[in-house]
Design an enzyme around this catalytic site. Sequence first.
Site, short mmCIF file in Angstrom:
data_model
loop_
_atom_site.label_atom_id
_atom_site.label_comp_id
_atom_site.label_asym_id
_atom_site.label_seq_id
_atom_site.Cartn_x
_atom_site.Cartn_y
_atom_site.Cartn_z
N HIS A 184 -9.77 1.44 0.54
CA HIS A 184 -9.69 0.27 1.41
C HIS A 184 -10.79 0.27 2.47
O HIS A 184 -10.55 -0.05 3.63
CB HIS A 184 -8.32 0.22 2.08
CG HIS A 184 -7.87 -1.16 2.46
ND1 HIS A 184 -8.62 -1.99 3.26
CD2 HIS A 184 -6.75 -1.86 2.16
CE1 HIS A 184 -7.99 -3.13 3.43
NE2 HIS A 184 -6.84 -3.08 2.76
N GLU A 228 -11.45 -4.03 -3.08
CA GLU A 228 -10.54 -2.96 -3.47
C GLU A 228 -10.30 -2.99 -4.98
O GLU A 228 -9.50 -3.78 -5.47
CB GLU A 228 -9.21 -3.12 -2.74
CG GLU A 228 -9.33 -3.23 -1.23
CD GLU A 228 -8.14 -3.92 -0.61
OE1 GLU A 228 -7.01 -3.42 -0.79
OE2 GLU A 228 -8.33 -4.97 0.04
N HIS A 235 0.81 -1.23 0.00
CA HIS A 235 0.00 0.00 0.00
C HIS A 235 0.84 1.27 0.00
O HIS A 235 0.50 2.26 0.65
CB HIS A 235 -0.97 0.00 1.18
CG HIS A 235 -2.01 -1.07 1.12
ND1 HIS A 235 -2.58 -1.50 -0.06
CD2 HIS A 235 -2.59 -1.81 2.11
CE1 HIS A 235 -3.48 -2.45 0.20
NE2 HIS A 235 -3.49 -2.67 1.51
#
Length: 320
Positions: A164, A285, A95
Amino acid sequence: MTQPVEDFITLDGGDGLKAVFSPAGAQLVALYIPTRSGGPVQTVIGSSGRLDAPDGDGWAGTICGRYANRIAGAGFTLDGVAYKLPANDGTKQLHGGASGFGHLAWQGEKAGGQVVFRLDSPDGDMGYPGALGVTAAYGFDGHTLFLEMTATTTRPTVVNLTHHVYWNLLGKGDILGHLLQIPASRYTPVDADKIPLGPLAEVVGTRFDFRDKRPIAGPYDHNFVLDAGRGALHLGARAIEPVTGRALEVWTTEPGIQLYTGEHFTPAIKAPFSEQIKNAGFALEPQTFPNAPNEPSYPSAVLRPGETYRHRIEWRFSGF
């Protein structure tokens, strides 16, 4: 650093829909939808609304970047130049790194009936080339909450922005009984480090076949290859809470969608608008594929000067 509640921004969508946002990670903190009995239910799970909350989930409800999901070996090569990224998940980067976009304070304001967040990421930020200018605009359109994300760069780079948020259409308990449908004939198998192995696999005859709706069950933390590919807005997933009939459709312009079933949730994770138990929420996602910068056969994540990265996500609610 913590994010004070006074910085929360509320957007009223009418018809009983209301969203609460925080500049911490351009985060969706809460989303209220109406019910058949009249009272609203809060459907977002685990969003702390704060930065670096020691008792919070660091990614819940945030925009993840500069590259969402995993990059193997915390590095990639672009135009013959090797870039090393700081690892934050074993030997991988996850991420966008420890100071990825979900862990940064964005500038946010209400504008034109939307909540608009902006972030400037300097050249070299978390190892990535190019200064990146990012805009994320949330708004309501009927019973749809949408997010429009754009980015521009000063040097060739890689970009993969996703959201997210964790959902629970009942607002409590676990989500394993929610029915899920994903229009994906293939998925990306992963190794023990959750890095895609490269070649795509067919879902037929496996537990990854969600082409017809069925209970989520779990556990999952996998990317599904959407049949529609990248381009025009298309359905990424449909979830239904069978007791109430509440439904959520996730629409995207990207070619993949990651399903994660909240295996890590415990009551120790604190959030202002929800309580956590294991599997309390599911994340869907939309994204390009994990580790795409190192897999030439995957959809490209490269962004070059003069181009604009665009990703639109829509969360469409019904059944109330």
